[in-house]
Design an enzyme around this catalytic site. Structure first.
Site, PDB file in Angstrom:
ATOM      1  N   ASP A  18     -11.811  27.179 -17.483  1.00  0.00           N
ATOM      2  CA  ASP A  18     -12.731  26.855 -18.573  1.00  0.00           C
ATOM      3  C   ASP A  18     -14.129  27.095 -18.028  1.00  0.00           C
ATOM      4  O   ASP A  18     -14.626  26.322 -17.210  1.00  0.00           O
ATOM      5  CB  ASP A  18     -12.527  25.391 -18.999  1.00  0.00           C
ATOM      6  CG  ASP A  18     -13.579  24.927 -20.016  1.00  0.00           C
ATOM      7  OD1 ASP A  18     -14.401  25.750 -20.463  1.00  0.00           O
ATOM      8  OD2 ASP A  18     -13.563  23.725 -20.360  1.00  0.00           O
ATOM      9  N   LYS A  80     -24.148  30.452 -19.883  1.00  0.00           N
ATOM     10  CA  LYS A  80     -23.241  30.942 -20.918  1.00  0.00           C
ATOM     11  C   LYS A  80     -23.992  31.338 -22.193  1.00  0.00           C
ATOM     12  O   LYS A  80     -23.583  32.243 -22.916  1.00  0.00           O
ATOM     13  CB  LYS A  80     -22.224  29.840 -21.227  1.00  0.00           C
ATOM     14  CG  LYS A  80     -21.042  30.277 -22.062  1.00  0.00           C
ATOM     15  CD  LYS A  80     -20.029  29.144 -22.097  1.00  0.00           C
ATOM     16  CE  LYS A  80     -18.844  29.438 -22.969  1.00  0.00           C
ATOM     17  NZ  LYS A  80     -17.863  28.328 -22.908  1.00  0.00           N
ATOM     18  N   GLU A 180     -11.195  29.109 -26.744  1.00  0.00           N
ATOM     19  CA  GLU A 180     -11.178  27.707 -26.306  1.00  0.00           C
ATOM     20  C   GLU A 180     -10.360  26.809 -27.229  1.00  0.00           C
ATOM     21  O   GLU A 180      -9.532  26.030 -26.752  1.00  0.00           O
ATOM     22  CB  GLU A 180     -12.616  27.186 -26.156  1.00  0.00           C
ATOM     23  CG  GLU A 180     -13.303  27.760 -24.918  1.00  0.00           C
ATOM     24  CD  GLU A 180     -14.818  27.628 -24.927  1.00  0.00           C
ATOM     25  OE1 GLU A 180     -15.363  26.899 -25.782  1.00  0.00           O
ATOM     26  OE2 GLU A 180     -15.463  28.271 -24.079  1.00  0.00           O
ATOM     27  N   ASP A 202     -15.188  20.238 -30.910  1.00  0.00           N
ATOM     28  CA  ASP A 202     -15.595  20.353 -29.506  1.00  0.00           C
ATOM     29  C   ASP A 202     -17.073  20.012 -29.359  1.00  0.00           C
ATOM     30  O   ASP A 202     -17.945  20.803 -29.708  1.00  0.00           O
ATOM     31  CB  ASP A 202     -15.307  21.796 -29.035  1.00  0.00           C
ATOM     32  CG  ASP A 202     -15.706  22.033 -27.581  1.00  0.00           C
ATOM     33  OD1 ASP A 202     -16.380  21.173 -26.975  1.00  0.00           O
ATOM     34  OD2 ASP A 202     -15.345  23.105 -27.052  1.00  0.00           O
TER      35      ASP A 202
HETATM   36  P1  ADP Z   1     -19.382  21.948 -21.919  1.00  0.00           P
HETATM   37  O1  ADP Z   1     -18.163  22.274 -22.694  1.00  0.00           O
HETATM   38  O2  ADP Z   1     -20.641  22.169 -22.689  1.00  0.00           O
HETATM   39  O3  ADP Z   1     -19.417  22.603 -20.584  1.00  0.00           O
HETATM   40  P2  ADP Z   1     -18.353  19.262 -21.348  1.00  0.00           P
HETATM   41  O4  ADP Z   1     -17.199  19.304 -22.227  1.00  0.00           O
HETATM   42  O5  ADP Z   1     -18.099  19.195 -19.890  1.00  0.00           O
HETATM   43  O6  ADP Z   1     -19.409  20.377 -21.660  1.00  0.00           O
HETATM   44  O7  ADP Z   1     -19.227  17.985 -21.789  1.00  0.00           O
HETATM   45  C1  ADP Z   1     -20.316  17.552 -21.061  1.00  0.00           C
HETATM   46  C2  ADP Z   1     -20.915  16.387 -21.789  1.00  0.00           C
HETATM   47  O8  ADP Z   1     -19.968  15.325 -21.851  1.00  0.00           O
HETATM   48  C3  ADP Z   1     -22.136  15.810 -21.100  1.00  0.00           C
HETATM   49  O9  ADP Z   1     -23.177  15.632 -22.044  1.00  0.00           O
HETATM   50  C4  ADP Z   1     -21.659  14.469 -20.579  1.00  0.00           C
HETATM   51  O10 ADP Z   1     -22.690  13.510 -20.539  1.00  0.00           O
HETATM   52  C5  ADP Z   1     -20.621  14.105 -21.604  1.00  0.00           C
HETATM   53  N1  ADP Z   1     -19.692  13.105 -21.088  1.00  0.00           N
HETATM   54  C6  ADP Z   1     -18.846  13.224 -20.049  1.00  0.00           C
HETATM   55  N2  ADP Z   1     -18.192  12.051 -19.846  1.00  0.00           N
HETATM   56  C7  ADP Z   1     -18.631  11.194 -20.786  1.00  0.00           C
HETATM   57  C8  ADP Z   1     -18.357   9.797 -21.091  1.00  0.00           C
HETATM   58  N3  ADP Z   1     -17.496   9.080 -20.378  1.00  0.00           N
HETATM   59  N4  ADP Z   1     -19.010   9.251 -22.130  1.00  0.00           N
HETATM   60  C9  ADP Z   1     -19.888   9.963 -22.836  1.00  0.00           C
HETATM   61  N5  ADP Z   1     -20.190  11.252 -22.602  1.00  0.00           N
HETATM   62  C10 ADP Z   1     -19.587  11.850 -21.586  1.00  0.00           C
HETATM   63 MG    MG Z   2     -16.454  23.163 -23.227  1.00  0.00          MG
END
Ligand code: ADP
Ligand code: MG
Length: 635
Positions: A18, A80, A180, A202
């Site tokens: 991912d 990205k 995705e 998402d």
């Molecule tokens: P992307 O797909 O954009 O790479 P992610 O799916 O990894 O991103 O999401 C990242 C986001 O998820 C960040 O803003 C992070 O703060 C939030 N996040 C991760 N864990 C938690 C949690 N336990 N509670 C709230 N938000 C969270």
């Molecule tokens: Mg993502």
């Protein structure tokens, strides 16, 4: 001390990746279970951040995050968003604090970051992230045998190509790019349901994507996509930042840049803590060390307007797909931000379905990619292969009379395969000339010729005795391989062709329209030609049978058969395929009993003179023929 033992003969494992805007991760299927790969600190998420130091070395991931604050221009975050963008794209200026190089007149038109005077492309930055994921995977698996990388469903060809290029640069072999949302659906095993409509919600760090997926006979199709490329967890952090600042009775304008960053980090920590706790008290990294308490209810109020925006995009996506919440069979939560309890509650109301959330929403996409990678490479799972793409045009071979026999129909999902059995049309034929064609027209001359090859060296046999099995296989990339085998002798031949190569959408479209325009006249011609070939085969076989086994019929029967054969030949000389069909049926009826008697005699003769080994051989052949669904003379 214990040493880990690697089986040197164990095949390299394929992984799922991912490649996210905020975080990236890698997973693989371990003993049947999709698993994310951790680093030595038991962390699976690699922040998608790449820092270039003055010596030209790179720092990737968690260690690069603080450097983004100190060296914003030398540290690329959210690369990205830049993938597949041209140097002249006005959007790029708004996507970060970067300095850009002018377009390279001799190279491809891609945006280039100016990093300490050196040009760096988004493909190169992504390659650094992929390289660090590859190393992570190699620590666990020793060697990586290919990968499936996920991309947003809305990614266009350029963005997908850029992602593939980045992988190549990182030394990874891309088995497949996977959408995705489809990956998330695979992680939940939804393909096993065969049919259904699903919404994938998402919410990541800085992007929101919603996708409506249609699952039909085990094949996923993206029905509609929507979202907001500037909406995510970062917005929650900023809202919480303002709230905490106000609680501490401070003004944003009085803060140093360092304090702003520290407070944003504190806001993120509070947000994460509120996922499981009702109240969180935090000492703020500001002068005087004020302490603030934030409740879950306060966070809910802060995120409500953000959620409303996701609702708008989601309703639009449903409308575009022509569905209502009640048409959905499931809703999947993806992205770290869907851990926030208010988000889950909002999604349940929005789609009128309790969302699937058993799988960690940060990992679900990588896990689904791992499932796909395993399906594509694990020989034990052959046959379970997931079908995601379709053939643009039918594939077939030319048979008697220049007619096309379609072996794989247009719109068949790939990878796929099919086998037909054919026989010889003439006595003592010692070879087959095979002509592989692509298209919808009935005659080979009107289709696109893909390959011609010969199968030679077959001992002369009476017409209709040779058994030629032709197998078509199309792999996931649209590559066709043809395998021809004469089963009584075992003589075989293989060729590989790329059926879609060089056919752009326009050509495909034109070939389809032509097939439609000529549909009826083509079909008539085909039926006449086919009828003639069939009539000649049956007539001469009948005459031969009468000559060899004439003692098995009465004079009366013989007269009947002979007149039916004559009638068939007359019909075959005409232009009416239905008449030929009718005469074929007449002759079939006239020879039925005769054929039965001949069969009995032949079986008795065979049994008398054969040993068991030969019998088994006979059984095998019989099976091969049973598999066939078409038996028609060729060439
Ligand atoms: P992307 O797909 O954009 O790479 P992610 O799916 O990894 O991103 O999401 C990242 C986001 O998820 C960040 O803003 C992070 O703060 C939030 N996040 C991760 N864990 C938690 C949690 N336990 N509670 C709230 N938000 C969270
Ligand atoms: Mg993502």
């Amino acid at each position: 001390m214990l040493l880990e033992i690697f089986d040197p003969k164990a095949p390299p494992r394929a992984v799922g990746i991912d490649l996210g805007t905020t975080n990236s991760l890698v997973a693989y299927v371990r003993e049947g279970v999709p698993t994310t790969i951790e680093n030595c600190h038991m962390e699976t998420l690699v922040p998608s951040v790449v820092h270039y130091d003055p010596r030209g070395h790179t720092v990737v991931g968690k260690d690069a995050v603080p450097l983004a604050h100190e060296h914003p221009r030398e540290t690329i975050v959210s690369v990205k968003r830049f993938m597949g963008r041209g140097a002249d794209d006005p959007e790029t200026k708004r996507l970060g604090p970067y300095v850009f190089m002018p377009a390279d007149p001799s190279g491809p038109n891609t945006v280039r970051f100016d990093v300490r005077g050196k040009p760096v492309t988004p493909v190169e930055v992504s390659a650094e992230i992929l390289k660090s994921l590859r190393e992570l995977a190699e620590d666990e698996l020793r060697t990586v045998g290919g990968c499936v990388i996920t991309v947003p469903a809305y990614f266009d060809d350029g963005q997908r190509q850029a992602t593939k290029d980045a992988a190549r640069l990182a030394g990874l072999d891309v088995l497949r790019l996977l959408n995705e949302p489809t990956a998330a659906a695979l992680a939940y095993g939804l393909e096993k349901k065969q049919n259904g409509t699903f919404a994938v919600y998402d919410l990541g760090g800085g992007t929101f994507d919603v996708t409506i997926l249609l699952l039909e006979d085990g094949v996923f199709q993206v029905k509609s996509t929507g979202g907001d490329s500037a909406l995510g967890g970062d917005d929650m952090d900023r809202a919480l930042f303002e709230h905490m600042l106000a609680s501490a009775k401070k003004e944003a304008s009085t803060l140093t840049p360092h304090e702003v960053r520290a407070l944003l980090d504190a806001a993120k920590e509070v947000k994460h803590a509120l996922t499981s706790a009702d109240t969180v008290t935090k000492t703020l990294p500001l002068a005087g060390e004020p302490s603030v308490t934030v409740t879950r209810a306060e966070l809910d109020t802060l995120v409500a307007p953000l959620l409303e925006r996701t609702g708008q995009a989601s309703r639009r996506a449903m409308k575009d797909a022509g569905i209502k919440p009640k048409d959905l069979d499931g809703v999947i939560l993806v992205g770290g931000s869907t851990r926030v309890p208010a988000v889950r509650a909002y999604v349940a109301k929005l789609f009128e379905h309790e969302p699937l959330s058993d799988i960690d929403p940060d990992s679900v996409v990588a896990l689904g990619a791992a499932v796909q990678a395993d399906l594509l490479t694990n020989a034990d799972r052959e046959g379970e292969v997931l079908l995601l793409d379709v053939l643009p045009l039918s594939l077939g071979i030319e048979v008697g009379g220049g007619v096309v026999d379609k072996i794989l129909a247009r719109n068949t999902t790939i990878p796929t395969g099919a086998r037909n059995t054919y026989t010889t049309q003439e006595d003592k034929q010692t070879g087959f000339l095979l002509h592989v064609v692509q298209g919808e027209r009935e005659l080979a001359a009107d289709c696109r010729s893909l390959a011609r090859f010969a199968l030679k060296g077959i001992p002369p046999m009476p017409a209709g005795l040779a058994r030629l099995e032709i197998t078509f296989k199309v792999d996931a990339d649209g590559l066709l391989s043809v395998h021809a085998r004469e089963t009584t002798t075992g003589i075989e031949q293989r060729v590989e062709v790329k059926p879609s190569y060089g056919l752009d959408d326009d050509t495909v479209e034109r070939m389809l329209t032509e097939a439609l325009d000529h549909g009826e006249s083509d079909l008539l011609k085909r039926r006449i030609l086919e009828g003639r070939v069939e009539a000649e085969r049956v007539a001469s076989a009948t005459e031969k049978a009468l000559a060899n086994d004439g003692h098995l019929v009465s004079a009366e029967e013989r007269a009947l058969i002979e007149s039916a054969t004559r009638a068939l030949r007359e019909a075959a000389a005409g232009e009416d395929p239905q008449k030929i069909r009718a005469r074929l049926d007449d002759l079939d009826r006239a020879t039925k009993e005769f054929a039965g008697r001949r069969m009995n005699v032949a079986v008795a003769r065979a049994l008398a003179g054969q040993n068991v080994g030969n019998l088994e051989e006979g059984v095998k052949h019989a099976k091969g023929v049973e598999n066939a669904h078409v038996e028609r003379p060729i060439d």
